[in-house]
Design a protein around this motif. Structure first.
Motif, PDB file in Angstrom:
ATOM      1  N   ARG A   1       0.813  -1.227   0.000  1.00  0.00           N
ATOM      2  CA  ARG A   1       0.000   0.000   0.000  1.00  0.00           C
ATOM      3  C   ARG A   1       0.840   1.268   0.000  1.00  0.00           C
ATOM      4  N   ASN A   2       1.924   1.318   0.765  1.00  0.00           N
ATOM      5  CA  ASN A   2       2.669   2.563   0.924  1.00  0.00           C
ATOM      6  C   ASN A   2       4.069   2.516   0.314  1.00  0.00           C
ATOM      7  N   VAL A   3       4.332   1.549  -0.567  1.00  0.00           N
ATOM      8  CA  VAL A   3       5.675   1.454  -1.143  1.00  0.00           C
ATOM      9  C   VAL A   3       5.839   2.447  -2.289  1.00  0.00           C
ATOM     10  N   ALA A   4       7.040   2.961  -2.440  1.00  0.00           N
ATOM     11  CA  ALA A   4       7.354   3.861  -3.550  1.00  0.00           C
ATOM     12  C   ALA A   4       8.628   3.413  -4.253  1.00  0.00           C
ATOM     13  N   ALA A   5       9.268   2.385  -3.726  1.00  0.00           N
ATOM     14  CA  ALA A   5      10.489   1.829  -4.297  1.00  0.00           C
ATOM     15  C   ALA A   5      10.419   0.313  -4.141  1.00  0.00           C
ATOM     16  N   PRO A   6      11.276  -0.407  -4.867  1.00  0.00           N
ATOM     17  CA  PRO A   6      11.248  -1.877  -4.744  1.00  0.00           C
ATOM     18  C   PRO A   6      11.303  -2.333  -3.298  1.00  0.00           C
ATOM     19  N   SER A   7      10.360  -3.182  -2.933  1.00  0.00           N
ATOM     20  CA  SER A   7      10.238  -3.658  -1.561  1.00  0.00           C
ATOM     21  C   SER A   7      10.206  -5.176  -1.548  1.00  0.00           C
ATOM     22  N   PRO A   8      11.136  -5.825  -0.848  1.00  0.00           N
ATOM     23  CA  PRO A   8      11.145  -7.291  -0.801  1.00  0.00           C
ATOM     24  C   PRO A   8       9.839  -7.879  -0.287  1.00  0.00           C
ATOM     25  N   SER A   9       9.265  -7.279   0.743  1.00  0.00           N
ATOM     26  CA  SER A   9       8.027  -7.822   1.304  1.00  0.00           C
ATOM     27  C   SER A   9       6.869  -7.653   0.338  1.00  0.00           C
ATOM     28  N   CYS A  10       6.818  -6.508  -0.350  1.00  0.00           N
ATOM     29  CA  CYS A  10       5.747  -6.276  -1.323  1.00  0.00           C
ATOM     30  C   CYS A  10       5.859  -7.247  -2.488  1.00  0.00           C
ATOM     31  N   CYS A  11       7.054  -7.346  -3.055  1.00  0.00           N
ATOM     32  CA  CYS A  11       7.242  -8.215  -4.218  1.00  0.00           C
ATOM     33  C   CYS A  11       7.040  -9.685  -3.864  1.00  0.00           C
ATOM     34  N   SER A  12       7.463 -10.072  -2.656  1.00  0.00           N
ATOM     35  CA  SER A  12       7.260 -11.452  -2.225  1.00  0.00           C
ATOM     36  C   SER A  12       5.778 -11.772  -2.124  1.00  0.00           C
TER      37      SER A  12
END
Length: 473
Positions: free
Chosen positions: A313-324
């Motif tokens: 929801r609040n990512v603006a750059a590559p995020s391991p947790s988001c992409c996972s």
């Protein structure tokens, strides 16, 4: 330098011209890589004819028996997951369907191949069900060749429907086709359409206009600038409002009955076209019309992506947790079915819209390197397949098993929906805005050779030809 070192490096490479792999339905394991896949062999509908039952009310049924695929590990015992196909032609028929099935053997043969037992559920939306629907429409028209009827009576429809399923099953097709495709014997009866005979139909409909519009269909233009589809709809509307005294109060209890009648009347129009067109012309036309329909909707089942929303929801750059979290969710989608390139665009847009509505405003497809083919069935890691949007068939080869053509668009990023309404999405040029072409960086080494790679896993295979999505759309 060889451009293929590991399977993982194979994802998205534009260099590969052919990719053949056979998917183990339950485990997707035990892959053996070989070089240069053999060419598929197209079986003739009249080859290797078996002896049909000696009794019955119809002529011999000339349909090729299923060929048992070669087990890739002959030194080992046969796996219980490997499909068993009949070695003899032995359909269980009712004996009450007065039809010479040999007259439509080529269409029966094609349908049995397209709806083969191990593949039907995976290609049902795009290949099997459109072909099965075409078979029924052609059969409906053929049945009434020597009469003025365009439909079957309910009792006869049930018997013939059972025989069709039995014949297809004896050819190695999935016996659950009616369930997979949501089709019943009543589809052959004309349902609530008030016009079911040739004489009334031809008095009511401008048949010359209908035949001209649907005799030859341009597969590239029909879906975006239709000619046959509106002609069929016009004819269906005309006969749906033709009321006999018995049917005058048919729609008194609500509008849905009118919709049912219109759909039933479209089936009658297809039946009339089947009487006028050759088997191949009718099948080609009906498959193109089905392709126009299936490519308008994403067939995947999207569950609520709660974990993805929470992580992204609040990512603006590559995020391991988001992409996972995103990759885990998409991995679940990949187990559902094979979809077309056009369906993949719609599916990516639908899912992206779900995330946007939940507050994920950043293009997580770009951040997490999500491609269009990631929404389709995968095999052994990241070897995805997008079926072509144009009608295609499953081919059986007695050395490689079942095969079908995939239209891989290497490194085509999944489109993130714009701020405009999803209803504005169009897959028709010039309105459509396609994803960007792969750059030289994403293509890898410019000097890569065009090599073929073949993956062998029990159950079935499919050839993949690397062609650009843009050229077809």
């Amino acid at each position: 330098m060889d451009c293929v070192k590991t399977t993982a490096h194979f994802k998205g490479t534009f260099c590969q011209q052919f990719l053949l792999f056979i998917i183990w339905l339950s485990s997707f394991q035990d892959v053996v890589a070989l070089q240069t896949p053999p060419e598929p062999i197209h079986l003739s509908p009249t080859s290797e004819l078996a002896s049909p039952p000696s009794s019955g009310l119809f002529q011999p049924i000339e349909i090729s028996p299923a060929v048992i695929p070669h087990y890739p590990f002959p030194g080992e015992p046969l796996s219980p997951m490997y499909p068993s196909f009949p070695t003899t032609y032995d359909p269980v028929l009712t004996g009450r369907c007065p039809v010479n099935f040999s007259a439509v053997s080529s269409i029966m043969d094609k349908t049995a191949s397209d709806c083969s037992q191990p593949l039907a559920a995976l290609v049902g939306n795009v290949i099997c069900c459109p072909q099965f629907s075409s078979l029924l429409r052609i059969f409906q028209g053929y049945y009434s060749t020597n009469s003025d009827k365009l439909v079957l009576q309910s009792a006869v429809a049930k018997d013939c429907f059972k025989d069709i399923i039995s014949i297809l099953a004896s050819r190695g097709s999935n016996s659950s086709i009616p369930t997979i495709c949501s089709v019943k014997s009543s589809n052959l009866t004309g349902g609530s359409c008030p016009v079911k005979d040739v004489i009334t139909f031809e008095k009511t409909v401008n048949t010359s206009k209908l035949l001209e519009a649907c005799s030859t269909i341009d597969p590239l233009k029909e879906c975006c600038r239709p000619i046959c589809q509106p002609a069929i709809m016009e004819a269906a509307l005309q006969i749906s409002v033709t009321q006999s005294p018995i049917n005058e109060n048919k729609y008194a209890f609500g509008e849905p009955n009118r919709i049912d009648a219109l759909n039933d009347c479209k089936g009658v129009v297809y039946s009339w076209l089947s009487k006028k067109l050759s088997l191949d012309a009718a099948n080609t036309a009906f498959r193109i019309l089905s392709a126009c329909k299936v490519n308008k909707v994403c067939p995947l089942d999207f569950k609520q992506p709660s974990e993805v929303i929470k992580a992204c929801r609040n990512v603006a750059a590559p995020s391991p947790s988001c992409c996972s979290s995103l990759n885990t969710y998409i991995a679940g989608l990949q187990k559902q079915m094979l979809i077309t390139n056009r369906q993949a665009i719609i599916c990516a847009t639908v899912f992206g819209s779900m995330l946007q509505k939940a507050g994920v405003m950043t293009n997580v497809y770009e951040l997490c390197d999500v491609d269009l083919k990631d929404f389709s069935l995968q095999a052994y890691g990241q070897q995805g397949c997008l079926l072509r949007s144009l009608p295609s068939d499953v081919i059986f080869d007695n050395s490689t098993g079942f095969s079908f053509t995939c239209d891989l668009s290497d490194n085509i990023a999944a489109p993130w929906p714009s701020s405009s309404s999803f209803s504005s999405l169009s897959l028709c040029a010039p309105e459509m805005s396609l994803p960007a072409l792969p750059t030289s960086e994403t293509l890898g080494h410019s000097g890569c050779r065009r090599g073929g790679l073949e993956f062998l896993v029990p159950i079935f295979s499919f050839f993949v030809f690397s062609t650009l999505l843009y050229r077809e759309i």
